[in-house]
Write a protein that holds these residues in place. Structure first.
Motif, PDB file in Angstrom:
ATOM      1  N   ALA A  68      -2.949   8.490  -4.423  1.00 56.38           N
ATOM      2  CA  ALA A  68      -2.909   7.166  -5.065  1.00 56.38           C
ATOM      3  C   ALA A  68      -1.648   6.869  -5.270  1.00 56.38           C
ATOM      4  O   ALA A  68      -1.203   5.508  -5.220  1.00 56.38           O
ATOM      5  CB  ALA A  68      -3.426   7.586  -6.627  1.00 56.38           C
ATOM      6  N   LEU A  69      -0.614   7.537  -5.284  1.00 55.72           N
ATOM      7  CA  LEU A  69       0.938   7.284  -5.623  1.00 55.72           C
ATOM      8  C   LEU A  69       1.232   6.749  -4.123  1.00 55.72           C
ATOM      9  O   LEU A  69       1.985   5.818  -4.359  1.00 55.72           O
ATOM     10  CB  LEU A  69       1.674   8.651  -5.821  1.00 55.72           C
ATOM     11  CG  LEU A  69       1.528   8.994  -7.228  1.00 55.72           C
ATOM     12  CD1 LEU A  69       2.208  10.416  -7.293  1.00 55.72           C
ATOM     13  CD2 LEU A  69       1.934   7.819  -8.351  1.00 55.72           C
ATOM     14  N   ARG A  70       0.827   7.020  -2.891  1.00 52.98           N
ATOM     15  CA  ARG A  70       1.107   6.603  -1.733  1.00 52.98           C
ATOM     16  C   ARG A  70       0.691   5.053  -1.563  1.00 52.98           C
ATOM     17  O   ARG A  70       1.436   4.326  -0.845  1.00 52.98           O
ATOM     18  CB  ARG A  70       0.609   7.566  -0.484  1.00 52.98           C
ATOM     19  CG  ARG A  70       1.301   7.326   0.825  1.00 52.98           C
ATOM     20  CD  ARG A  70       1.021   8.186   1.791  1.00 52.98           C
ATOM     21  NE  ARG A  70      -0.221   8.790   1.827  1.00 52.98           N
ATOM     22  CZ  ARG A  70      -0.553  10.266   1.294  1.00 52.98           C
ATOM     23  NH1 ARG A  70       0.481  10.932   0.655  1.00 52.98           N
ATOM     24  NH2 ARG A  70      -1.691  10.681   1.334  1.00 52.98           N
ATOM     25  N   LEU A  71      -0.843   5.138  -1.953  1.00 55.15           N
ATOM     26  CA  LEU A  71      -1.336   3.757  -1.983  1.00 55.15           C
ATOM     27  C   LEU A  71      -0.504   2.796  -2.710  1.00 55.15           C
ATOM     28  O   LEU A  71      -0.431   1.383  -2.293  1.00 55.15           O
ATOM     29  CB  LEU A  71      -2.706   3.616  -2.388  1.00 55.15           C
ATOM     30  CG  LEU A  71      -3.820   4.154  -1.432  1.00 55.15           C
ATOM     31  CD1 LEU A  71      -5.084   4.350  -2.265  1.00 55.15           C
ATOM     32  CD2 LEU A  71      -3.888   2.971  -0.557  1.00 55.15           C
ATOM     33  N   VAL A  72      -0.059   3.139  -3.866  1.00 53.78           N
ATOM     34  CA  VAL A  72       0.763   2.065  -4.734  1.00 53.78           C
ATOM     35  C   VAL A  72       2.239   2.272  -4.381  1.00 53.78           C
ATOM     36  O   VAL A  72       3.097   1.574  -5.356  1.00 53.78           O
ATOM     37  CB  VAL A  72       0.398   2.123  -6.254  1.00 53.78           C
ATOM     38  CG1 VAL A  72      -0.972   2.085  -6.579  1.00 53.78           C
ATOM     39  CG2 VAL A  72       0.684   3.682  -6.821  1.00 53.78           C
ATOM     40  N   GLN A  73       2.697   2.779  -3.547  1.00 53.51           N
ATOM     41  CA  GLN A  73       4.089   2.945  -3.031  1.00 53.51           C
ATOM     42  C   GLN A  73       4.996   3.641  -3.997  1.00 53.51           C
ATOM     43  O   GLN A  73       5.937   2.994  -4.406  1.00 53.51           O
ATOM     44  CB  GLN A  73       4.410   1.442  -2.639  1.00 53.51           C
ATOM     45  CG  GLN A  73       3.683   1.157  -1.220  1.00 53.51           C
ATOM     46  CD  GLN A  73       3.946  -0.353  -0.955  1.00 53.51           C
ATOM     47  OE1 GLN A  73       5.048  -0.955  -1.447  1.00 53.51           O
ATOM     48  NE2 GLN A  73       2.956  -0.651  -0.057  1.00 53.51           N
ATOM     49  N   LEU A  74       4.630   4.633  -4.751  1.00 52.39           N
ATOM     50  CA  LEU A  74       5.417   5.234  -5.789  1.00 52.39           C
ATOM     51  C   LEU A  74       5.342   6.771  -5.769  1.00 52.39           C
ATOM     52  O   LEU A  74       5.985   7.480  -6.663  1.00 52.39           O
ATOM     53  CB  LEU A  74       4.659   4.951  -7.230  1.00 52.39           C
ATOM     54  CG  LEU A  74       4.701   3.503  -7.794  1.00 52.39           C
ATOM     55  CD1 LEU A  74       3.945   3.483  -9.130  1.00 52.39           C
ATOM     56  CD2 LEU A  74       6.336   3.153  -8.076  1.00 52.39           C
ATOM     57  N   SER A  75       5.433   7.202  -4.398  1.00 54.15           N
ATOM     58  CA  SER A  75       5.524   8.559  -4.175  1.00 54.15           C
ATOM     59  C   SER A  75       6.907   9.012  -4.652  1.00 54.15           C
ATOM     60  O   SER A  75       6.992  10.130  -5.074  1.00 54.15           O
ATOM     61  CB  SER A  75       5.107   9.076  -2.546  1.00 54.15           C
ATOM     62  OG  SER A  75       4.002   8.681  -2.444  1.00 54.15           O
TER      63      SER A  75
END
Length: 349
Positions: free
Chosen positions: A119-126
């Protein structure tokens, strides 16, 4: 959870004697993006809260395929929800915020970590996983709220004006982000907004509401180009609403007159004669003495919008007319404008 359709049948909600929502019938197909559109107080957030289970119905029913769900509490429906105010826990990191719902559902630690990472990768917040909400920008906080909703892999995601707290540039970026996530994940999304441009750019279908009652349901193209009444026309950008009188009709064509104006338009309200409301978009006027539907106006206010000007003018009768043009005009100028008959919509008053 897989499903074919979400159905609202006669959904109603009243507060005392006030009807906030009246008889909403709507079928949403799996994978569809539906926007509930209208001004404040039209019932769009009430409809969303009824769907989420945050408000009990006072009439009608909600079905997920063959299962009736309006009697279920919110946590049993399993829908993801993104609020206008983000509703993040300030004392939790981004990772903990996103994973909170999984923790409540007692998802295994390894599975939860995998889903949160995805989910974090999808919203570019990793790279921001260990930060706290106060350390993030408004757009980043909104992406955390979206990740928290989609990490649950819900059958439906409900979004209540999620972009209204952002500045114009961020709103545009997040709009594209929401559409990308919707397509990438194959989400079914119900989205509440008062912003026509937002709804047109995001949704597969629009539901236009007024005082708790559906005015029109259709694709963005249908609602934009073929509004069913003068209210929808007004809300969808037909800024020129003239009170005129139908003097002749022939098929779908209608001639309207009044206020020193004579126009030929398209009869959208089955008006045969008498008073009518005539709707014209500002961008549909053309500068120049056209063969038909020509008007002479006096320019009053000119607003610069980059490549074009937004002009407020008046007819000789004093009736205001709004149009857009790339021609240079100044207050006090006399201008001749015209509009094609198919762009002049005639409705019942």
């Amino acid at each position: 959870m897989t499903f074919s359709q979400l159905r609202l049948e006669g959904v109603a909600r009243s507060f005392g004697t006030a009807n906030a929502l009246s008889g909403l019938d709507l079928t949403i197909a799996r994978g569809e993006f539906v926007a509930l559109l209208g001004p404040s107080g039209c019932g769009k957030s009430t409809a969303l809260n009824c769907l989420a289970g945050l408000l009990p119905l006072t009439g009608g029913s909600i079905w997920l395929d063959g299962a009736r769900i309006d009697g279920q509490p919110p946590e049993q429906r399993g829908f993801g929800m993104v609020f206008q105010n983000y509703a993040l826990f300030p004392h939790m990191s981004v990772r903990a915020n996103v994973g909170f719902g999984l923790k409540m559902r007692k998802v295994g630690r390894a599975e939860a970590r995998r889903r949160v990472d995805d989910a974090l990768r999808l919203v570019q917040l990793s790279d921001h996983a260990t930060k706290f909400p106060a350390q993030l920008s408004g757009g980043q906080q909104q992406r955390v709220a979206i990740a928290r909703a989609v990490v649950l892999e819900p059958p439906v995601v409900l979004m209540d004006e999620p972009l209204s707290n952002l500045d114009a540039k961020l709103r545009l970026e997040m709009r594209m982000e929401i559409r990308r996530l919707h397509q990438t994940l194959g989400l079914t999304t119900v989205y509440v907004t008062h912003d026509q441009e937002e709804a047109l750019s995001l949704a597969d279908r629009l539901v236009v509401l007024r005082e708790g009652t559906v005015q029109q349901i259709g694709t963005p193209e249908e609602v934009y180009a073929q509004p069913v009444n003068s209210y929808v026309a007004s809300f969808m950008g037909y800024r020129n609403l003239l009170d005129l009188t139908v003097t002749a009709t022939a098929g779908t064509s209608a001639t309207v007159e009044g206020e020193g104006v004579r126009l030929t338009g398209t009869n959208r309200g089955s008006v045969t004669e008498g008073p009518a409301k005539v709707a014209i978009r500002p961008e549909d006027f053309v500068i120049g003495d056209g063969a038909a539907n020509a008007l002479e106006v006096t320019v009053e206010i000119v607003e610069y919008h980059g490549r074009e000007l937004s002009v407020s003018a008046r007819l000789a009768s004093g009736v205001p007319v709004y149009f857009r043009t790339d021609k240079r005009l100044a207050p006090g100028d006399l201008a001749k404008i015209s509009v094609p008959a198919e762009r002049v919509l005639v409705f019942a008053p």
